[in-house]
Design an enzyme around this catalytic site. Structure first.
Site, mmCIF file in Angstrom:
data_model
loop_
_atom_site.group_PDB
_atom_site.id
_atom_site.type_symbol
_atom_site.label_atom_id
_atom_site.label_comp_id
_atom_site.label_asym_id
_atom_site.label_seq_id
_atom_site.Cartn_x
_atom_site.Cartn_y
_atom_site.Cartn_z
ATOM 1 C CG HIS A 145 -1.958 -1.010 1.256
ATOM 2 N ND1 HIS A 145 -2.798 -1.257 0.197
ATOM 3 C CD2 HIS A 145 -2.316 -1.895 2.237
ATOM 4 C CE1 HIS A 145 -3.625 -2.245 0.506
ATOM 5 N NE2 HIS A 145 -3.349 -2.646 1.735
ATOM 6 C CG ASP A 182 -2.896 -8.226 0.800
ATOM 7 O OD1 ASP A 182 -2.129 -8.477 1.746
ATOM 8 O OD2 ASP A 182 -3.921 -7.543 0.932
ATOM 9 C CG HIS A 184 -6.792 -5.329 2.046
ATOM 10 N ND1 HIS A 184 -6.115 -5.953 3.087
ATOM 11 C CD2 HIS A 184 -8.093 -5.289 2.416
ATOM 12 C CE1 HIS A 184 -6.969 -6.249 4.048
ATOM 13 N NE2 HIS A 184 -8.172 -5.872 3.664
ATOM 14 C CG ASP A 270 -5.042 -9.848 3.462
ATOM 15 O OD1 ASP A 270 -4.755 -10.426 2.392
ATOM 16 O OD2 ASP A 270 -4.643 -8.709 3.727
#
Length: 369
Positions: A145, A182, A184, A270
């Site tokens: 991120h 991931d 996200h 995740d």
């Protein structure tokens, strides 16, 4: 002697990274009371338990286990602004601070984050020189991120992007692919390479999860990088089959078309069925199968050169089984470990109508690429 082996890059210091007290992801204070153990959702426990499981299963013993040297500032500056690095280092020399939303750290956080990034760059170096067949970096803090000038979502340095830039600058690569599974969106990696044709970025993520305003299927790159960014937003609850279909319809064809010289996997866990920060319903075999598919593609495209970097995953009990399965696939070594929750996870998979709907949406995305 190490040629043909899988490397595992790890350092206990990375597990000493700390941020401000949080209850899950909410900063303690006001109406948010402290949890029993004040910590991030991004705690060291899921990573430490993964390494411990590898030790007791015997998986660690078949890997080439290493740490990494301090990362030179010049490697950081290929991605991050001097102001960002200087401020990060200055705050780290004191009591710590914040580098962005959900990007806090304690004393010494800069050196730990630099070590985390170095685990990935060193893993890439050893694979590109042929010293190791492939490698896994147990990084912490994560990185996908992070933007050039600010941190975000537990990420303080852009670990994978830093390794990509070094691979291009030092090893002369001209086509690197990043596959980010991931849950996200890998917004930081996307932003860094959005106008670049020498890096193909592919992100599979839960639609509008985090960050909620990024990761759209229509975001395909800009300028010379047009077509070199692929987002695969998946419906919440899609489960194992949504990832298998995404690989079949989009990821593998894109890699085959791009013909990368190296594949780096941003390996977050995740998307698992027990994760508190997402709802994708994947399980350990999902990550094993995605790693196997990536390795098979890499064998044909780039001599099997794959490096995986650990990203998110917040179920302390279940992440170890997902990571263990992925590293078993990477190394080609199967242990006696069995996933104690696999049957439960299989019972929570979506019905046939939902699976068919997700596949139709993926087919539409594939036609537009």
């Amino acid at each position: 002697m190490s040629k043909g082996r899988t490397g595992f890059f790890h350092d206990e210091k990375c597990l000493w990274h700390s941020g401000k007290p949080h209850a899950l992801i909410f900063p303690v204070g006001g109406w948010v009371q402290p949890p029993n153990a004040a910590a991030y959702a991004e705690s060291p426990d899921s990573k430490r338990r993964l390494k411990n499981l590898m030790d007791v299963s015997g998986l660690t013993s078949v890997l080439d286990v290493r740490s990494a040297p301090p990362l030179p500032r010049e490697d950081l500056l290929r991605v991050h602004t001097p102001h960002y690095i200087d401020r990060f280092a200055a705050l780290s020399a004191g009591e710590g601070g914040d580098m962005g939303f959900e990007a806090s750290f304690g004393p010494g956080g800069y050196d730990i984050a630099r070590l985390s990034a170095s685990l990935v760059t060193t893993a890439v170096d050893t694979v590109l020189t042929g010293e190791l067949r492939n490698a896994y970096a147990l990084t912490r803090p994560p990185g996908h991120h992070c933007l050039p000038d600010r941190g975000l979502g537990f990420c303080l340095l852009a670990n994978v992007a830093i390794a990509v830039e070094r691979a291009i600058a030092v090893h002369g690569l001209s086509r690197v692919a990043v596959v980010d599974w991931d849950v996200h969106h890998g917004n930081g990696t996307e932003a860094i390479f959005y106008e670049r044709p020498d890096v193909l970025t592919i992100s599979l993520h839960q639609e509008r999860c985090f960050p909620v305003d990024t990761g759209h299927a229509g975001d395909r790159g800009r300028g010379r990088g047009a077509g070199s960014n692929i987002n695969v937003p998946l419906l919440p609850g899609g489960g194992h089959q949504s990832y298998m279909d995404a690989f079949e319809l989009i990821v593998l064809p894109a890699l085959d078309h791009y013909r990368p010289e190296l594949i780096i996997v941003a390996s977050g866990y995740d998307a698992n069925v027990f994760d508190p920060l997402a709802r994708m319903q994947a399980h350990s075999e999902t990550f094993r199968n995605m790693m196997q598919a990536t390795l098979a593609a890499a064998s044909d495209l780039c001599g099997g050169r794959v490096v995986a970097a650990h990203e998110g995953g917040y179920s302390e009990a279940y992440v170890p089984f997902c990571g263990h399965a992925a590293i078993e696939a990477l190394s080609g070594h199967r242990t006696e470990v069995s996933d104690p929750a696999l049957d439960m996870a299989l019972r929570q998979q979506p019905n046939a109508e939902f699976v068919a709907l997700q596949r139709r949406l993926l087919e539409e995305m594939a036609r537009e690429l």
